[in-house]
Design an enzyme around this catalytic site. Structure first.
Site, mmCIF file in Angstrom:
data_model
loop_
_atom_site.group_PDB
_atom_site.id
_atom_site.type_symbol
_atom_site.label_atom_id
_atom_site.label_comp_id
_atom_site.label_asym_id
_atom_site.label_seq_id
_atom_site.Cartn_x
_atom_site.Cartn_y
_atom_site.Cartn_z
ATOM 1 N N LYS A 114 0.945 -1.040 0.056
ATOM 2 C CA LYS A 114 0.084 0.189 -0.401
ATOM 3 C C LYS A 114 0.918 1.495 0.249
ATOM 4 O O LYS A 114 0.368 2.146 -0.970
ATOM 5 C CB LYS A 114 -0.795 0.183 1.461
ATOM 6 C CG LYS A 114 -2.276 -0.787 0.670
ATOM 7 C CD LYS A 114 -3.565 -0.117 2.122
ATOM 8 C CE LYS A 114 -4.837 -0.885 1.839
ATOM 9 N NZ LYS A 114 -5.306 -0.391 2.339
ATOM 10 N N LYS A 195 -7.583 -6.000 -12.608
ATOM 11 C CA LYS A 195 -8.723 -6.022 -11.368
ATOM 12 C C LYS A 195 -9.578 -5.344 -10.832
ATOM 13 O O LYS A 195 -9.740 -3.763 -10.798
ATOM 14 C CB LYS A 195 -7.941 -6.962 -10.490
ATOM 15 C CG LYS A 195 -9.313 -6.496 -9.249
ATOM 16 C CD LYS A 195 -8.514 -7.281 -7.731
ATOM 17 C CE LYS A 195 -9.248 -7.903 -6.600
ATOM 18 N NZ LYS A 195 -8.415 -8.295 -5.303
ATOM 19 N N LYS A 198 -11.423 0.649 -6.453
ATOM 20 C CA LYS A 198 -11.734 2.676 -6.853
ATOM 21 C C LYS A 198 -10.077 2.992 -7.297
ATOM 22 O O LYS A 198 -10.323 4.212 -7.581
ATOM 23 C CB LYS A 198 -11.599 2.926 -5.784
ATOM 24 C CG LYS A 198 -13.322 2.389 -5.063
ATOM 25 C CD LYS A 198 -13.404 2.329 -3.898
ATOM 26 C CE LYS A 198 -12.966 2.110 -2.723
ATOM 27 N NZ LYS A 198 -13.429 0.459 -1.745
#
Length: 328
Positions: A114, A195, A198
């Protein structure tokens, strides 16, 4: 006989898309007839990466609750609640943070992933590093037996199991180790073939109007080899075909696959079939969403009652925790 408990949640960090619906929400709906299900909006979790814009979390929380119910979660069958309305989560998170080694947190796969993906945000915070501790608190405070997960989420569940095990070893056996309830999470392709996400801006959202959904599907990429209708293609290379696998019948799937390989069907006609089937799947959800949007007080009341029930269960656990640690 008491039913085994299932616990799962979704982070209030944006709009719900088809991937969330097919991969998680519909599975939650199916589980609620067999298990004692607790499903929550993880609004505190949203702060771990969205702490700079906390004002957006309230709106995301409301939208998530609406989508939970519109997708088929029934407050008479499942406990639907908001994480921050059960303050015992924060208390257990604090206590667990005292016993969780930093090395455990640094080795969680998404910790570095992340940070790489969200380079526009400063994620060198304790809250982000300690995300798995809060997640563990969310799960084990309800002494849940099962947590619905996909294969890629097992490392997250494993650290919850390790933290529960460490608490039980240091103090007293309070927490059962939560088990993964493996579900086949289909990889729902986005508009660009990656995939659906958002963060990739390639998603079809439950809040999209039918007109927007139709436009998005019409502009989806297909097999790059099919530049003209007369060109033969390979359906497996088209994200449109992979959406057909989820939303279309076996007969339609064979029809579009054969048509693609033989150039017997154009990409526009292939997409028209998909649009029809996505609409059929989404129409009851759109209808329910519109009803709930016009009645926000009812949505909040469901969350309030669910949070009260969750709070009672959480407090029972916290009494055991405080006693085990000698804090009572």
């Amino acid at each position: 006989m008491d039913r085994e408990r299932v616990l799962s949640g979704m982070q209030a960090s944006g709009k719900v898309h088809l991937g969330n619906l097919v991969g998680a929400l519909k599975n939650w709906v199916n589980l609620q007839d067999k298990y004692d299900c607790f499903y929550f909006v993880a609004d505190w979790h949203a702060l771990t990466t969205g702490y700079a814009t906390p004002s957006t979390i309230k709106e995301s929380t409301q939208d998530l609750l609406i989508n939970f119910i519109a997708a088929g979660l029934d407050p008479d069958k499942s406990t639907i609640f908001i994480q921050s309305m059960v303050p015992q989560h924060a208390e257990l998170h604090l206590l667990l943070s005292m016993i969780t080694p930093i090395g455990w947190l640094e080795r969680v796969p998404t910790y570095k992933e992340k940070q790489e993906q969200l380079k526009d945000r400063d994620l060198s915070t304790y809250g982000f590093l300690g995300y798995p501790v809060l997640q563990a608190a969310d799960i084990i405070i309800y002494r849940a037996k099962h947590v619905p997960v996909g294969i890629d989420q097992f490392p997250h569940l494993e650290i919850s199991r390790e933290i529960a095990r460490r608490f039980n070893y240091l103090y007293k056996e309070v927490f059962p180790e939560p088990e993964g309830l493996l579900t086949e999470f289909p990889k729902v392709p986005g508009l660009d073939g990656r995939k659906m996400s958002k963060s990739y801006d390639n998603a079809i959202y439950l809040s999209d109007t039918p007109e927007v959904v139709e436009q998005k599907i019409r502009t989806m990429m297909t097999d790059p080899a099919r530049k003209r209708k007369t060109d033969k293609g390979e359906p497996e290379l088209s994200p449109v075909y992979h959406l057909h696998k989820i939303f279309s019948s076996e007969e339609e799937l064979k029809e579009v696959a054969h048509g693609c390989r033989t150039a017997g069907i154009g990409c526009i006609d292939c997409k028209k079939i998909l649009i029809k089937n996505v609409f059929a799947y989404m129409e009851p959800i759109w209808k329910k969403r519109n009803e709930l949007i016009s009645n926000p007080d009812m949505v909040f009341e469901i969350a309030r009652k669910g949070s009260e029930k969750a709070g009672r269960v959480a407090e029972e656990t916290m009494k055991l925790v405080r006693e085990a640690m000698g804090l009572a």
